[in-house]
Design a protein around this motif. Sequence first.
Motif, short mmCIF file in Angstrom:
data_model
loop_
_atom_site.label_atom_id
_atom_site.label_comp_id
_atom_site.label_asym_id
_atom_site.label_seq_id
_atom_site.Cartn_x
_atom_site.Cartn_y
_atom_site.Cartn_z
N LEU B 40 46.28 32.90 38.17
CA LEU B 40 47.30 33.20 39.19
C LEU B 40 47.98 34.54 38.92
CD1 LEU B 40 48.91 29.67 39.70
CD2 LEU B 40 47.39 30.89 41.27
N MET B 43 45.66 37.35 39.90
CA MET B 43 45.68 37.49 41.36
C MET B 43 46.91 38.29 41.80
SD MET B 43 45.18 34.18 43.80
CE MET B 43 43.94 33.30 42.89
N PHE B 44 48.05 37.91 41.25
CA PHE B 44 49.31 38.57 41.61
C PHE B 44 49.31 40.05 41.21
CE2 PHE B 44 53.80 39.61 40.61
CZ PHE B 44 54.34 39.43 41.87
N LEU B 47 46.96 42.06 43.49
CA LEU B 47 47.52 42.26 44.82
C LEU B 47 48.65 43.29 44.79
CD1 LEU B 47 47.50 38.59 46.18
CD2 LEU B 47 45.96 40.44 46.81
N ARG B 68 41.63 42.34 49.17
CA ARG B 68 42.41 41.13 48.87
C ARG B 68 41.47 39.95 48.59
NH1 ARG B 68 47.68 41.41 52.88
NH2 ARG B 68 48.73 43.02 51.70
N ALA B 69 40.38 39.86 49.35
CA ALA B 69 39.42 38.77 49.16
C ALA B 69 38.84 38.84 47.73
CB ALA B 69 38.32 38.86 50.19
N LEU B 71 40.23 40.15 45.09
CA LEU B 71 41.27 39.79 44.12
C LEU B 71 41.65 38.31 44.17
CD1 LEU B 71 42.67 41.50 42.03
CD2 LEU B 71 41.68 42.94 43.74
N ILE B 72 41.33 37.65 45.24
CA ILE B 72 41.61 36.21 45.33
C ILE B 72 40.39 35.42 44.86
CG2 ILE B 72 42.06 34.30 46.96
CD1 ILE B 72 43.81 36.37 48.54
N PHE B 73 39.19 35.92 45.19
CA PHE B 73 37.97 35.19 44.87
C PHE B 73 37.73 35.08 43.35
CE2 PHE B 73 33.32 35.18 44.12
CZ PHE B 73 33.01 33.96 44.70
N SER B 76 40.08 32.93 41.41
CA SER B 76 39.85 31.53 41.83
C SER B 76 38.66 30.94 41.09
CB SER B 76 39.59 31.46 43.33
OG SER B 76 40.68 31.98 44.02
#
Lengths: 205, 84
Positions: B40, B43-44, B47, B68-69, B71-73, B76
């Motif tokens: 997490l 991710m933060f 972003l 963004r995808a 950095l989220i993928f 995750s």
Amino acid sequence: MANTGSNQVPTADVASVASSPRPYLPGDLAMWFFILAELTVFAIFIIGFAVTRQLYPDMFQQGQTYLHPVAGGINTIALISSSCLVALSLNAIKHSRQNYAAALLGGALLTASVYLAVKSWEYNELIQQGFGLSTNTYFTLYFFITAFHFMHVILGMIILGSMAFKTTKGAYQGKSLSGFESGACYWHMVDLVWIIIFPLLYVIN
Amino acid sequence: MKPFGKMEYCWWTLIGITLFNTFLGEQFSSSALVSILVALTVMFKGLMIIDHFMELRHAHRYLRLMMRAYLIFFPSLIIVTTFL
């Protein structure tokens, strides 16, 4: 190469960019293709590392004990600071403060060299202990990923050096900032990749 | 000359998170909670960098979405592998 109109304005500040009806593209479109291609290559490495770790959990757990999380942390701080200084430098150049922008780029190069020094020390430590590319799958991936990133840092530093030199010569005064923004975005990409690599290699086991 | 309060705030936040992650790596053997926490924070951090340093917050929609995808993928995936 195609570029947005907002990049043609040398003193455009962030607020004017935000209110612009046109979609804004920081830097050159070609540089973004390059950045996305680089991110894809790193993505393959990261997925490869994650999958192999699931196959050989004991080997990866043991291998990680030889790494130095503090050294990794110092490198992360160095790259984040360097990235921040480059962003500040871009802001300074948008406000026509050429000398200040060049000084900030010099600071970014200095903090980036901390990364090079610490990483070289880490490599030396591991090699002294007898670890290398052929030790096992963990170290093969460790050296591949970090050395590949290391080369990107060197290339980024060459770009930053060139940007600093051009800034001192006033090359960005009254002209498009596209070149400067492209170099800055490349450097942020190098930082971004390390932010993912650091916990993957040093923190999570 | 505008003060760079926001940028400095971002820098301090990123440094704080990095120190926290380093502390986790040094002090704790990995657990599901540590892995999720680290994912997490990655991710933060990512972003924050693309929004504030790369200035993609107001950039072209597709480019912003792609970054963004990414950095989220990937963070995750760290969470997913925790439960495998």
